[in-house]
Design a protein around this motif. Sequence first.
Motif, PDB file in Angstrom:
ATOM      1  N   ARG A  14       0.813  -1.215   0.000  1.00 34.78           N
ATOM      2  CA  ARG A  14       0.000   0.000   0.000  1.00 34.78           C
ATOM      3  C   ARG A  14       0.850   1.271   0.000  1.00 34.78           C
ATOM      4  O   ARG A  14       0.339   2.369   0.106  1.00 34.78           O
ATOM      5  N   HIS A  15       2.176   1.123  -0.127  1.00 41.30           N
ATOM      6  CA  HIS A  15       3.084   2.266  -0.047  1.00 41.30           C
ATOM      7  C   HIS A  15       3.642   2.627  -1.417  1.00 41.30           C
ATOM      8  O   HIS A  15       3.911   1.752  -2.236  1.00 41.30           O
ATOM      9  N   GLN A  16       3.834   3.915  -1.626  1.00 39.11           N
ATOM     10  CA  GLN A  16       4.566   4.364  -2.799  1.00 39.11           C
ATOM     11  C   GLN A  16       6.043   4.333  -2.425  1.00 39.11           C
ATOM     12  O   GLN A  16       6.422   4.714  -1.316  1.00 39.11           O
ATOM     13  N   ALA A  17       6.885   3.871  -3.336  1.00 33.62           N
ATOM     14  CA  ALA A  17       8.303   3.717  -3.024  1.00 33.62           C
ATOM     15  C   ALA A  17       9.153   4.199  -4.190  1.00 33.62           C
ATOM     16  O   ALA A  17       8.660   4.382  -5.303  1.00 33.62           O
ATOM     17  N   VAL A  18      10.425   4.391  -3.901  1.00 33.29           N
ATOM     18  CA  VAL A  18      11.404   4.751  -4.922  1.00 33.29           C
ATOM     19  C   VAL A  18      12.702   4.033  -4.565  1.00 33.29           C
ATOM     20  O   VAL A  18      13.056   3.912  -3.398  1.00 33.29           O
ATOM     21  N   ARG A  19      13.386   3.522  -5.556  1.00 33.68           N
ATOM     22  CA  ARG A  19      14.696   2.910  -5.304  1.00 33.68           C
ATOM     23  C   ARG A  19      15.739   4.018  -5.241  1.00 33.68           C
ATOM     24  O   ARG A  19      15.747   4.934  -6.049  1.00 33.68           O
ATOM     25  N   ILE A  20      16.616   3.923  -4.267  1.00 36.32           N
ATOM     26  CA  ILE A  20      17.675   4.924  -4.128  1.00 36.32           C
ATOM     27  C   ILE A  20      18.895   4.417  -4.890  1.00 36.32           C
ATOM     28  O   ILE A  20      19.455   3.372  -4.554  1.00 36.32           O
TER      29      ILE A  20
END
Length: 83
Positions: A14-20
Amino acid sequence: MNTERHVRFFRNGRHQAVRIPREFEMDAQEAIMRREDDRLIIEPVKRKGLLATLASLSALDEEFPDTDRDLLPLRFPGSRRGS
């Protein structure tokens, strides 16, 4: 070192994420994230060492009780004092 890179958001449950990307990795286990208008700011939480933690504590303004006031003196093996 590049200070900018194009990345994509994705869903992780349910989370928006981004790869660092590797060049933006931080030497930390935790971070503080905050929103400023349309920007996300991520700052690492630096772990303080023991001395820094102790230095941040305020002094105590209380008297400690004299807990050994009514006790007899210690007797050490082989000593003649108190015999």
